[in-house]
Design an enzyme around this catalytic site. Structure first.
Site, PDB file in Angstrom:
ATOM      1  N   LYS A 204      42.336  39.457  29.546  1.00  0.00           N
ATOM      2  CA  LYS A 204      42.732  38.413  28.693  1.00  0.00           C
ATOM      3  C   LYS A 204      41.902  37.811  30.155  1.00  0.00           C
ATOM      4  CE  LYS A 204      46.488  35.136  29.349  1.00  0.00           C
ATOM      5  NZ  LYS A 204      47.302  34.939  29.243  1.00  0.00           N
TER       6      LYS A 204
ATOM      7  N   CYS B 170      56.763  36.637  33.440  1.00  0.00           N
ATOM      8  CA  CYS B 170      55.889  35.642  34.471  1.00  0.00           C
ATOM      9  C   CYS B 170      57.427  34.942  34.289  1.00  0.00           C
ATOM     10  CB  CYS B 170      54.697  35.048  33.889  1.00  0.00           C
ATOM     11  SG  CYS B 170      54.027  34.931  35.212  1.00  0.00           S
TER      12      CYS B 170
ATOM     13  N   GLU C   5      42.332  48.492  37.702  1.00  0.00           N
ATOM     14  CA  GLU C   5      43.657  47.814  36.757  1.00  0.00           C
ATOM     15  C   GLU C   5      44.742  48.476  36.231  1.00  0.00           C
ATOM     16  OE1 GLU C   5      45.457  45.632  38.193  1.00  0.00           O
ATOM     17  OE2 GLU C   5      44.610  43.978  39.963  1.00  0.00           O
TER      18      GLU C   5
ATOM     19  N   LYS D 255      43.940  41.134  33.949  1.00  0.00           N
ATOM     20  CA  LYS D 255      43.960  39.064  33.472  1.00  0.00           C
ATOM     21  C   LYS D 255      43.411  38.328  35.001  1.00  0.00           C
ATOM     22  CE  LYS D 255      47.688  35.462  33.167  1.00  0.00           C
ATOM     23  NZ  LYS D 255      48.878  34.958  33.392  1.00  0.00           N
TER      24      LYS D 255
HETATM   25  C1  PBG Z   1      51.271  32.785  32.021  1.00  0.00           C
HETATM   26  C2  PBG Z   1      50.667  33.661  31.128  1.00  0.00           C
HETATM   27  C3  PBG Z   1      49.452  32.336  31.017  1.00  0.00           C
HETATM   28  C4  PBG Z   1      49.101  32.830  29.549  1.00  0.00           C
HETATM   29  C5  PBG Z   1      50.047  34.052  29.259  1.00  0.00           C
HETATM   30  N1  PBG Z   1      50.549  34.176  29.809  1.00  0.00           N
HETATM   31  C6  PBG Z   1      48.800  31.233  31.786  1.00  0.00           C
HETATM   32  C7  PBG Z   1      48.467  31.474  33.409  1.00  0.00           C
HETATM   33  O1  PBG Z   1      48.832  32.549  33.259  1.00  0.00           O
HETATM   34  O2  PBG Z   1      48.496  30.075  33.334  1.00  0.00           O
HETATM   35  C8  PBG Z   1      47.669  31.739  29.218  1.00  0.00           C
HETATM   36  C9  PBG Z   1      47.482  32.323  27.949  1.00  0.00           C
HETATM   37  C10 PBG Z   1      46.853  31.181  27.013  1.00  0.00           C
HETATM   38  O3  PBG Z   1      45.897  30.349  27.216  1.00  0.00           O
HETATM   39  O4  PBG Z   1      46.710  31.424  25.828  1.00  0.00           O
HETATM   40  N2  PBG Z   1      52.820  33.434  31.844  1.00  0.00           N
END
Ligand code: PBG
Length: 341
Positions: free
Chosen positions: A252, A124, A237, A199
């Site tokens: 998630k 990401c 999705e 997500k």
């Molecule tokens: C984005 C990402 C996030 C989390 C994992 N990968 C944060 C977001 O989307 O802002 C969240 C993980 C957590 O809260 O433990 N790279």
């Protein structure tokens, strides 16, 4: 009528009568192999900095990784999910795909220390961009298609550094297909994609954003992450990501989305991971510190529930402590703690 004068009824309590019987009737057991431990890797050396809102969770530098991995191994954990905190951030998040970026260095360090330890990388842009957003910006708009080549570059650079699995978490459309194509073209046909398919735009990521230093400079992530109100959309999705080539999917957060985990389990046969996120962890730790809950039992109940809902993998900051409890006492459920105490 029966002897007691009541209509006949079934005695479910028979099988709950003793711990031995409960063990026989138990449907869900958690084990070390169920867990993936998330880890924040930061620049610098000799760094081991506790995240204030996540007691027991540390940002660590690359030189600390061999020690960390051997500790995980000893506990019986064989897989981690890596997040990078780079020294430099820019508009495009170029440190996310740099050959000597913090994640790329981390992957190499882990593989050097323990070739068979499974390294999964979060793909990401948000940890690497100066604005903290997951994609390329046009004004305040996060562009989808323009972001895809950056994600492909990051994923390929992770695979090239030795990552076993890449896990795109950005929620851009079409990214699984783009990454699959990019990996195949560069010779990484055997690198699986574990996609954060469902997500949600969740408030439970708060502590993570502090830990990963990825709070968006303005706005939020609601234009790409899912609306917490939607369940059916999650299955679209997931289906799309599988069609595009995802080898496994992630739902998630976990605790507030167990209905999505359960529905996904009924519909799809790929491995399903649930991500027990930072806010879920922080809530339990905070309540436990105040003496308001029995920490160990609450954590084991939570992990068991995630698995019962249908997740075969659990990504959790609790992984270390859970696995240590499982090993020390051979507890496979919260119930069995009683006997061990
Ligand atoms: C984005 C990402 C996030 C989390 C994992 N990968 C944060 C977001 O989307 O802002 C969240 C993980 C957590 O809260 O433990 N790279």
């Amino acid at each position: 009528m029966t002897d007691n004068g009541y209509p006949p009824f079934r005695r479910y309590r028979r099988m709950r009568h003793s711990e031995g019987l409960r063990r026989l009737a138990r449907e869900t057991v958690i084990a070390p192999d169920d867990f993936i431990y998330p880890l924040f890797v930061t620049f610098g050396t000799g760094v081991r900095r506790e995240v204030p809102s996540m007691p027991g969770v540390f940002q660590i530098s690359v030189d600390q990784l061999p020690r960390e991995v051997s500790e995980l191994r000893q506990l019986g954990i064989g897989a981690i999910l890596l997040f990078g905190i780079p020294e430099e951030k820019d508009e495009l998040g170029s440190s996310g795909y740099a050959e000597d970026g913090v994640i790329q260095q981390a992957i190499r360090a882990i593989k050097q220390a323990d070739q068979n330890f499974v390294v999964i990388t979060d793909v990401c842009n948000c940890e690497y961009t100066s604005h903290g957003h997951c994609g390329v910006l046009h004004g305040e708009e996060i562009l989808n298609d323009e972001t895809l080549p950056l994600l492909v570059r990051a994923a390929v650079s992770h695979a090239a550094a030795g990552a076993d699995v890449v896990a795109p978490s950005d929620m851009m459309d079409g990214r699984v297909g783009a990454i699959r194509h990019g990996l195949d073209e560069t010779g990484f046909i055997n690198t699986p994609i574990l996609s954060y398919a469902a997500k949600y735009a969740s408030a439970f990521y708060g502590p993570f954003r502090d830990a990963a230093e990825s709070v968006p400079a303005f706005g939020n992530r609601r234009s790409h992450q899912m609306d917490p109100a939607n369940r059916r959309e999650a299955f679209m999705e997931i289906e799309t990501d599988i069609q595009e080539g995802a080898d496994g999917v992630i739902v998630k957060p976990a605790m507030t989305y167990l209905d999505v985990v359960s529905g996904a389990r009924e519909r799809f046969d790929v491995p399903i991971a649930a991500y027990n996120v930072s806010g879920e962890y922080a809530m339990i730790k905070a309540a436990a510190r105040n003496g308001w809950i029995d920490e160990q039992r609450v954590i084991l109940e939570t992990m068991t529930s995630i698995k019962r809902a249908g997740a075969n993998l659990i990504i959790s900051y609790h992984a270390k402590e859970v696995v240590a409890w499982l090993r020390d006492s051979r507890v496979a459920s919260e119930d069995m703690l009683e006997r061990v105490k």
